[in-house]
Design an enzyme around this catalytic site. Structure first.
Site, PDB file in Angstrom:
ATOM      1  N   GLN A  54      45.425  38.327 -47.132  1.00 45.23           N
ATOM      2  CA  GLN A  54      44.502  37.506 -46.331  1.00 45.23           C
ATOM      3  C   GLN A  54      44.388  38.024 -44.893  1.00 45.23           C
ATOM      4  O   GLN A  54      44.162  37.252 -43.956  1.00 45.23           O
ATOM      5  CB  GLN A  54      44.923  36.039 -46.354  1.00 45.23           C
ATOM      6  CG  GLN A  54      44.606  35.340 -47.667  1.00 45.23           C
ATOM      7  CD  GLN A  54      43.106  35.275 -47.955  1.00 45.23           C
ATOM      8  OE1 GLN A  54      42.266  35.359 -47.064  1.00 45.23           O
ATOM      9  NE2 GLN A  54      42.761  35.130 -49.228  1.00 45.23           N
ATOM     10  N   SER A  55      44.521  39.327 -44.696  1.00 45.48           N
ATOM     11  CA  SER A  55      44.455  39.901 -43.353  1.00 45.48           C
ATOM     12  C   SER A  55      43.090  39.714 -42.700  1.00 45.48           C
ATOM     13  O   SER A  55      42.052  40.022 -43.293  1.00 45.48           O
ATOM     14  CB  SER A  55      44.771  41.399 -43.442  1.00 45.48           C
ATOM     15  OG  SER A  55      44.400  42.059 -42.248  1.00 45.48           O
TER      16      SER A  55
END
Ligand SMILES: *Cc1c(COP(=O)(O)O)cnc(C)c1O
Length: 313
Positions: A54-55
């Protein structure tokens, strides 16, 4: 922030980098200015970058690449051990797909050098195809170009709103924290800068910021004015670990939403903001203190966390 200022008894301001352009913004917008400048100066046509599933960094790098007519290769590390389907597919992952980024997976989550190596190998393969790749590295032995974006932010805040007694900011890779601190000291501010841990505990993070500061001094001489005692770290909302929401961070998320109608994200800003009520409560941030909270964004991941909140809604 009137309601929060009143309930906490401090003079609280938000630097709204969550509203930065482009594509859901956040602190990585400022960091990427320097990486894309370097990429363009070597004529790159493809950007390669690693981050957690989920960067925000990865998603924003892909978006900026596309806006400049470049291709994007994003490598997603297994940094958070959750099988939740929404976590694996929604939020930033979904956005990477819409952006048409090439998505690679890296099985480890704590091997920065290994992840970089895999990305440099992909870059070599692209070179063999005649492309001009530029790798944004993950491990800390590279020049901290992204921190320069927060040297700029420090100068911008001082110019727009004057100095503060205390700044509070998330401390992850440490680029934001070290850049902000160096920029403030470089401009003559003696404000306390509290880095709130989102990834590693206090001891590890303190050492990491020190090492980044040494490298930053090679790019920006204001960093030389930072002393060891200036590196202030708080890790009271880190548990249960990177990318996982705990009671303290969920409470801070709800506090800011309920009192100000402003959203925090579960990975970074819910944890960084939590330092403020906690330190006000134990008197370390005295009543009346002028505090600048740097909202670093992250909101594109919010919906991916629906199923992982401690208290379900
Ligand atoms: C990456 C990130 C951070 C942490 O910034 P670092 O420069 O890596 O320390 C904080 N907030 C958000 C929303 C992020 O995406």
């Amino acid at each position: 922030m009137l309601a929060l200022s009143e309930s906490l008894g401090i003079d609280l301001w938000f630097k709204r980098d969550d509203l930065a352009e482009p594509s859901f913004g956040g602190n990585k917008s400022r960091q990427l200015e320097y990486y894309f400048g370097a990429a363009q100066s070597v004529g790159a046509d493809t950007i390669l970058i690693t981050g957690a599933v989920q960067s925000n960094f990865v998603r924003l790098a892909a978006a900026v690449a596309k806006s400049l007519g470049m291709q994007a290769v994003v490598q997603l590390e297994k940094r958070v051990r959750v099988d939740d389907q929404t976590y694996q597919t929604s939020g930033n992952v979904f956005l990477n797909q819409i952006l048409g980024a090439e998505i690679l997976h890296y099985p480890q989550g704590e091997d920065e050098a290994g992840a970089d190596k895999a990305l440099y190998e992909r870059a070599e393969a692209l070179k063999a195809e005649g492309r001009v790749p530029y790798v944004i590295p993950l491990s800390e032995e590279h020049p901290p170009l992204g921190a320069l974006g927060y040297v700029d932010a420090a100068h911008e805040i001082l110019k727009e709103k004057g100095d503060f007694d205390v700044f509070v900011v998330a401390s992850g890779s440490g680029a934001t924290h070290s850049g902000l601190l160096a920029g403030l000291r470089g401009a003559g501010s003696q404000a306390t800068v509290i880095g709130s841990c989102v990834r590693r505990d206090k001891g590890l993070q303190e050492a990491r910021i020190g090492r980044i500061m040494t490298r930053l001094a090679e790019l920006y001489d204001g960093a030389e004015k930072v002393q060891a005692k200036d590196i202030v770290i708080w890790d009271g909302a880190l548990a249960p670990g990177y990318g996982q929401i705990g009671q303290v961070s969920q409470a801070s998320m709800q506090m800011v939403a309920e009192q100000e109608g402003v959203f925090l994200d579960p990975v970074y800003t819910a944890k960084s903001f939590a330092a403020i009520p906690a330190l006000v409560e134990d008197g370390k941030i005295p009543q009346g203190t002028r505090v600048c909270y740097v909202h670093t964004g992250g909101l594109a991941a919010l919906f991916a966390y629906h199923g992982l909140m401690t208290d379900q809604f």
